[in-house]
Write a protein that holds these residues in place. Sequence first.
Motif, PDB file in Angstrom:
ATOM      1  N   UNK A   1      -0.126  26.541  16.145  1.00  0.00           N
ATOM      2  CA  UNK A   1      -1.106  25.528  15.746  1.00  0.00           C
ATOM      3  C   UNK A   1      -1.535  25.851  14.318  1.00  0.00           C
ATOM      4  N   UNK A   2      -1.656  24.808  13.482  1.00  0.00           N
ATOM      5  CA  UNK A   2      -2.080  25.045  12.118  1.00  0.00           C
ATOM      6  C   UNK A   2      -2.837  23.843  11.560  1.00  0.00           C
ATOM      7  N   UNK A   3      -3.532  24.083  10.452  1.00  0.00           N
ATOM      8  CA  UNK A   3      -4.247  23.046   9.716  1.00  0.00           C
ATOM      9  C   UNK A   3      -3.609  22.910   8.340  1.00  0.00           C
ATOM     10  N   UNK A   4      -3.397  21.685   7.901  1.00  0.00           N
ATOM     11  CA  UNK A   4      -2.877  21.414   6.566  1.00  0.00           C
ATOM     12  C   UNK A   4      -3.845  20.464   5.877  1.00  0.00           C
ATOM     13  N   UNK A   5      -4.220  20.807   4.641  1.00  0.00           N
ATOM     14  CA  UNK A   5      -5.141  19.955   3.881  1.00  0.00           C
ATOM     15  C   UNK A   5      -4.460  19.515   2.588  1.00  0.00           C
ATOM     16  N   UNK A   6      -4.393  18.198   2.409  1.00  0.00           N
ATOM     17  CA  UNK A   6      -3.858  17.581   1.196  1.00  0.00           C
ATOM     18  C   UNK A   6      -5.034  17.354   0.245  1.00  0.00           C
ATOM     19  N   UNK A   7      -4.985  17.999  -0.940  1.00  0.00           N
ATOM     20  CA  UNK A   7      -6.129  18.038  -1.859  1.00  0.00           C
ATOM     21  C   UNK A   7      -5.742  17.562  -3.250  1.00  0.00           C
ATOM     22  N   UNK A   8      -6.706  16.986  -3.985  1.00  0.00           N
ATOM     23  CA  UNK A   8      -6.442  16.652  -5.383  1.00  0.00           C
ATOM     24  C   UNK A   8      -6.410  17.894  -6.262  1.00  0.00           C
TER      25      UNK A   8
ATOM     26  N   UNK B   1     -11.082  12.641  -2.122  1.00  0.00           N
ATOM     27  CA  UNK B   1      -9.705  12.181  -1.952  1.00  0.00           C
ATOM     28  C   UNK B   1      -8.862  13.281  -1.314  1.00  0.00           C
ATOM     29  N   UNK B   2      -9.056  13.500  -0.027  1.00  0.00           N
ATOM     30  CA  UNK B   2      -8.337  14.540   0.704  1.00  0.00           C
ATOM     31  C   UNK B   2      -8.085  14.097   2.138  1.00  0.00           C
ATOM     32  N   UNK B   3      -7.160  14.788   2.773  1.00  0.00           N
ATOM     33  CA  UNK B   3      -6.889  14.559   4.196  1.00  0.00           C
ATOM     34  C   UNK B   3      -6.687  15.898   4.883  1.00  0.00           C
ATOM     35  N   UNK B   4      -7.362  16.079   6.018  1.00  0.00           N
ATOM     36  CA  UNK B   4      -7.170  17.257   6.853  1.00  0.00           C
ATOM     37  C   UNK B   4      -6.298  16.858   8.037  1.00  0.00           C
ATOM     38  N   UNK B   5      -5.204  17.601   8.220  1.00  0.00           N
ATOM     39  CA  UNK B   5      -4.295  17.378   9.345  1.00  0.00           C
ATOM     40  C   UNK B   5      -4.341  18.582  10.281  1.00  0.00           C
ATOM     41  N   UNK B   6      -4.197  18.334  11.580  1.00  0.00           N
ATOM     42  CA  UNK B   6      -4.007  19.384  12.566  1.00  0.00           C
ATOM     43  C   UNK B   6      -2.658  19.175  13.244  1.00  0.00           C
ATOM     44  N   UNK B   7      -2.008  20.285  13.601  1.00  0.00           N
ATOM     45  CA  UNK B   7      -0.684  20.179  14.213  1.00  0.00           C
ATOM     46  C   UNK B   7      -0.479  21.290  15.232  1.00  0.00           C
TER      47      UNK B   7
END
Length: 234
Positions: free
Chosen positions: A227-234, A163-169
């Motif tokens: 540029x960065x990575x964001x990860x939404x984690x339980x 249950x996670x999402x990896x975002x790039x921006x």
Amino acid sequence: MIKIYPAESRYFADHGWLKTYHSFSFAEYYDPENMNFGPLRVLNDDFVAPLRGFGAHPHQEMEIVSIVLKGQLRHEDSTGESAVTTFGGIQRMSAGTGVIHSEVNPSSKEEVNFLQMWFLPERSGITPSYEKTTYQIEKMKNALLPVVTKNPTSKEIAHINQDLTIYLSELEKNYTIEFKQKKERRTFLFVLEGEISLQNDHILKKRDSARITEEDALSITTSTGSQFMLIDLP
């Protein structure tokens, strides 16, 4: 709570053909106080020389994501899958009950730089599988682009058994983006290029990271472009 980890705090190893930076305890680097952040178990920033790489080796009970930042990465595994990925591509492998795979740099001239991340799966005994996806790089512009998630809504987003999402921006100069986080979840932030300001209080530079808990709203801005990575984690 926000805890900043400077790039230079990572463990570094130079094996000649491989230069690698470990954000978490891994291989010869052992730190019982730095084993994971939620289900995020490994984040290795790898630089692999031309025509070199990781030969066939086994994995099990792990979700493995590779994000290529520069160069080419070839994957082959015991399920018969093979693919070459470049910037704009994601490799996701569910090791599950057991798989053998290799990751090598197929180029004879160019080094490959990629992030390899391991996540604990939400359940054991998953059938091994592999997936390569390609996202549209321009969609990263001033946005949080999902590239890996549990329930993907398009073929450009890889599926993962957690249950996670990896975002790039990619933020333009003087742009601010907001991220709303649900209660009792974690956020991991990793700067790929440039510099960002988090909550108008913390400055993060290239390859710095932040482990964030108990924050329901994040403000990320840049005065230089980033540029960065964001990860939404339980």
